[in-house]
Design an enzyme around this catalytic site. Structure first.
Site, PDB file in Angstrom:
ATOM      1  CG  ASP A  91      -2.280   7.485   9.085  1.00 31.64           C
ATOM      2  OD1 ASP A  91      -2.395   6.252   9.102  1.00 31.64           O
ATOM      3  OD2 ASP A  91      -2.521   8.185   8.089  1.00 31.64           O
TER       4      ASP A  91
ATOM      5  CD  GLU B 211      -2.306  -1.105   2.956  1.00 31.37           C
ATOM      6  OE1 GLU B 211      -2.168  -0.057   3.633  1.00 31.37           O
ATOM      7  OE2 GLU B 211      -2.894  -2.099   3.371  1.00 31.37           O
TER       8      GLU B 211
END
Length: 278
Positions: A70, A59
């Site tokens: 994140d 990815e």
């Protein structure tokens, strides 16, 4: 754009790669690295190293100024990439060069806002032209995804949605009904990052996702950082997704070359983990 399918994308390659891992009696290893980190060229070499070490799929993160899902490690890498001037064109170049060098499936992981601003038709066409396998869209609600899915399908791009332990069974059924490629099961509530234990929530989430009757592989991410954890997750998931641990190896390295070698080494360890050779 015509309604005929383009052969540019590699959604089928992604599905075939995951099926091949299953046929070998193991989970797939899926690595995550942001584009443009530590540089565009360095990021491309790191992805090649992850594949060389044993990753089945990579990815490529599209760096975002407000990566709400994140944790601090990936936020730091995104900041470095953005300060370096990374653009969507660099993300597409990263996908193209990584795929062309390895022949393996490369996805983009991105928040929805950059695609919305860039244009869905333009983004999907360019991603397919670069040989991309699809996109992981963690903040795109499934009920608002029809336009994306229409254009993705034209170009043989997988649409990977993210499910979490908080996802109700009804939502899991909605996602598995329209997603493609695989289902990204976030093992824990919260942001990305390495953790001491992946926990039982992940196994329960995989079970509930499969209970929808989906034929899609269910791959688990968020928290896996070593071979032992990879082996644990490989015991119940179709794929093991590792991001922060790779990024941390790059951040901790004394220079870019050492970081790339650290990525290769970690991929090798994790590849043993998904094969439960630890």
């Amino acid at each position: 754009m015509s309604g005929t399918a383009s052969t540019g994308g590699n959604g089928r390659l992604l599905s075939d790669t995951l099926a091949a891992a299953k046929a070998e009696g193991r989970s797939a290893l899926i690595a995550y690295l942001p584009a443009g980190f530590p540089t565009v060229d360095g990021g491309i070499e790191a992805i090649k190293a992850a594949f060389d070490g044993g990753a089945d799929v990579v990815e490529v993160g599209l760096p975002h100024s407000d990566p709400v899902l994140d944790g601090p490690v990936i936020q730091t890498a995104d900041d470095i990439a953005l300060r370096g001037g990374v653009r969507i064109a660099d993300v597409m170049r990263t996908v193209r060069e990584a795929h062309e060098a390895t022949g393996k499936p490369v996805l983009v992981m991105t928040y929805w806002n950059p695609i919305d601003r860039y244009g869905v038709e333009r983004f999907t066409a360019e991603l397919a032209e670069a040989g991309g396998a699809g996109a992981i869209l963690p903040d795109l609600p499934v009920q608002e995804s029809a336009l994306w899915r229409e254009h993705a399908a034209k170009h043989d791009l997988a649409t990977v949605f993210v499910v979490a332990p908080s996802s109700k069974d009804e939502r899991l059924a909605q996602i598995t009904a329209v997603g493609s490629g695989f289902v990204y099961a976030a093992s824990l509530m919260g942001v990305t990052g390495t953790r001491a234990s992946v926990g039982a929530q992940a196994e329960d989430l995989v079970r509930r996702t499969r209970a929808t009757g989906t034929g899609l592989p269910v791959c688990v991410g968020l928290g896996v950082s070593n071979a032992e954890q990879a082996a644990e997750v490989a015991g119940f998931a179709d794929g093991v997704i590792v991001g922060s641990a790779f990024v941390k190896r790059m951040l901790d390295a004394p220079d870019e070359a050492a970081g790339i070698e650290a990525v290769r080494a970690l991929a090798g360890d994790l590849a043993k983990g998904v094969r439960r050779q630890v």
